[in-house]
Design a protein around this motif. Structure first.
Motif, PDB file in Angstrom:
ATOM      1  N   VAL A   1       0.842  -1.191   0.000  1.00 37.83           N
ATOM      2  CA  VAL A   1       0.000   0.000   0.000  1.00 37.83           C
ATOM      3  C   VAL A   1       0.879   1.243   0.000  1.00 37.83           C
ATOM      4  CG1 VAL A   1      -1.847   1.227   1.180  1.00 37.83           C
ATOM      5  CG2 VAL A   1      -1.727  -1.270   1.329  1.00 37.83           C
ATOM      6  N   LEU A   2       0.619   2.136  -0.950  1.00 43.66           N
ATOM      7  CA  LEU A   2       1.342   3.407  -0.999  1.00 43.66           C
ATOM      8  C   LEU A   2       0.414   4.550  -0.632  1.00 43.66           C
ATOM      9  CD1 LEU A   2       2.686   1.709  -3.749  1.00 43.66           C
ATOM     10  CD2 LEU A   2       4.230   3.634  -3.373  1.00 43.66           C
TER      11      LEU A   2
ATOM     12  N   ILE B   1       5.606   3.777   1.321  1.00 45.21           N
ATOM     13  CA  ILE B   1       4.995   2.478   1.592  1.00 45.21           C
ATOM     14  C   ILE B   1       4.412   2.490   3.003  1.00 45.21           C
ATOM     15  CG2 ILE B   1       5.419   0.019   1.950  1.00 45.21           C
ATOM     16  CD1 ILE B   1       5.559   0.613  -0.938  1.00 45.21           C
ATOM     17  N   VAL B   2       3.115   2.244   3.102  1.00 42.24           N
ATOM     18  CA  VAL B   2       2.477   2.143   4.413  1.00 42.24           C
ATOM     19  C   VAL B   2       2.739   0.760   5.001  1.00 42.24           C
ATOM     20  CG1 VAL B   2       0.312   2.319   5.700  1.00 42.24           C
ATOM     21  CG2 VAL B   2       0.675   3.731   3.647  1.00 42.24           C
ATOM     22  N   ASP B   3       2.534  -0.273   4.178  1.00 42.02           N
ATOM     23  CA  ASP B   3       2.757  -1.645   4.621  1.00 42.02           C
ATOM     24  C   ASP B   3       2.733  -2.550   3.405  1.00 42.02           C
ATOM     25  OD1 ASP B   3       3.263  -3.686   6.352  1.00 42.02           O
ATOM     26  OD2 ASP B   3       1.424  -3.467   7.533  1.00 42.02           O
TER      27      ASP B   3
ATOM     28  N   HIS C   1      -8.309   1.774   4.645  1.00 42.62           N
ATOM     29  CA  HIS C   1      -7.875   2.653   5.721  1.00 42.62           C
ATOM     30  C   HIS C   1      -6.425   3.114   5.469  1.00 42.62           C
ATOM     31  CE1 HIS C   1      -7.405   4.161   9.885  1.00 42.62           C
ATOM     32  NE2 HIS C   1      -6.185   3.646   9.805  1.00 42.62           N
ATOM     33  N   MET C   2      -5.565   2.175   5.112  1.00 42.48           N
ATOM     34  CA  MET C   2      -4.159   2.524   4.847  1.00 42.48           C
ATOM     35  C   MET C   2      -4.038   3.422   3.629  1.00 42.48           C
ATOM     36  SD  MET C   2      -1.923  -0.888   5.757  1.00 42.48           S
ATOM     37  CE  MET C   2      -2.999  -2.194   5.169  1.00 42.48           C
TER      38      MET C   2
ATOM     39  N   GLY D   1      -2.823   6.621   5.295  1.00 39.31           N
ATOM     40  CA  GLY D   1      -1.382   6.436   5.358  1.00 39.31           C
ATOM     41  C   GLY D   1      -0.903   5.823   6.662  1.00 39.31           C
ATOM     42  N   THR D   2      -1.845   5.276   7.435  1.00 41.93           N
ATOM     43  CA  THR D   2      -1.494   4.645   8.696  1.00 41.93           C
ATOM     44  C   THR D   2      -2.055   3.231   8.752  1.00 41.93           C
ATOM     45  OG1 THR D   2      -3.473   5.463   9.833  1.00 41.93           O
ATOM     46  CG2 THR D   2      -1.493   6.847   9.916  1.00 41.93           C
ATOM     47  N   ARG D   3      -1.411   2.370   9.530  1.00 43.06           N
ATOM     48  CA  ARG D   3      -1.915   1.018   9.725  1.00 43.06           C
ATOM     49  C   ARG D   3      -3.084   1.051  10.705  1.00 43.06           C
ATOM     50  NH1 ARG D   3       3.562   1.027   9.703  1.00 43.06           N
ATOM     51  NH2 ARG D   3       4.644  -0.310   8.207  1.00 43.06           N
ATOM     52  N   PRO D   4      -4.111   0.230  10.477  1.00 44.95           N
ATOM     53  CA  PRO D   4      -5.257   0.237  11.392  1.00 44.95           C
ATOM     54  C   PRO D   4      -4.910  -0.389  12.737  1.00 44.95           C
ATOM     55  CG  PRO D   4      -5.506  -1.456   9.706  1.00 44.95           C
ATOM     56  CD  PRO D   4      -4.290  -0.658   9.331  1.00 44.95           C
TER      57      PRO D   4
END
Length: 262
Positions: free
Chosen positions: A232-233, A238-240, A254-255, A259-262
């Protein structure tokens, strides 16, 4: 690190299992930061999906992988070796091919000609080299049968084929260069359900034949039905990167949006 420093390929190879990897990659377009400190490894024989909202950096990262964009900073590795691409031909030389969203097929020419355009099998006639049409049609048919597992007539004009079959012809053109890594840019955009299923089956066939595949996609259904992992960008970072069976669509969205992990 300067762009001249990052392009050097004389550093020690890395002991990793990844097929292709980017490390600390940054890409600037003037003052615009398209990618920032991107680290991502694509494992051999996996299907990795790149997702993100418009402007997140998916296409830029894809173009770094395939040689259209040279990183401003950072390093690309292939089979653990540092490499540098200035053009798509550089990427092709080590085994990376890309099928772009627009396909760039010539509808009034036959399938085999579209597959081998600029890369025809040739035979010598004295000092001359001429196209070997018998080999062209034979090898086109073999690619279609072996890699795509489809019955597409290599002598038929592309215009007579469905949208899904045209996508397969574009994939076959990439396979004519014997790549190890195939990058697919929105491979089912604007296709019907049947055509989408046809392309998805073909991508699975490529994986079974040992290819490593990177897919840029907006379709969550496509991501979850095809990809082993999804990266995920968000705003060029890269968010994750997670296995698709360990994440939900809500978590991906959500990511992508925060731009954040849930």
């Amino acid at each position: 690190m300067s762009s001249s420093d990052q392009s050097s390929v004389e550093s020690e190879p890395r002991q990793v299992d990844s097929k292709i990897e980017v490390q600390n990659v940054k890409k600037l377009f003037g003052r615009i930061v398209a990618l920032e400190d991107v680290n991502l490894a694509v494992e051999e024989n996996e299907i990795l999906a790149l997702v993100g909202d418009n402007g997140a950096g998916k296409s830029t990262l894809m173009n770094v992988f395939c040689g259209n964009h040279r990183p401003t900073e950072g390093q690309i590795y292939y089979d653990g070796e540092p490499v540098s691409f200035s053009t798509p031909e550089d990427a092709r030389d080590i085994g990376i091919e890309t099928v772009y969203q627009d396909l760039a097929l010539m509808g009034d020419l036959d399938v085999a000609t579209n597959i081998f355009i600029g890369n025809f099998p040739v035979r010598k006639l004295g000092p001359l080299k001429i196209i070997d049409w018998d080999r062209t049609y034979e090898e086109a048919g073999e690619i279609i049968k072996t890699h795509l597992k489809r019955d597409i007539d290599p002598r038929a004009e592309v215009d007579f084929h469905s949208g899904g079959e045209r996508q397969l012809v574009a994939i076959a053109r990439a396979l004519a260069f014997n790549p190890e890594v195939v990058i697919l840019d929105e491979p089912t955009s604007a296709l019907s359900v049947d055509a989408t299923n046809l392309v998805h089956e073909t991508v699975q066939n490529l994986k079974e034949n040992g290819h490593t595949i990177i897919i840029v996609s907006h379709s969550m259904d496509e991501v979850f039905s095809l990809a082993d992992r999804v990266a995920v960008l968000h705003q060029g970072q890269i968010v994750d990167a997670v296995p698709t069976d360990e994440v939900t669509q809500d978590e991906l969205e959500h990511m992508m949006t925060t731009g954040t992990r849930p």
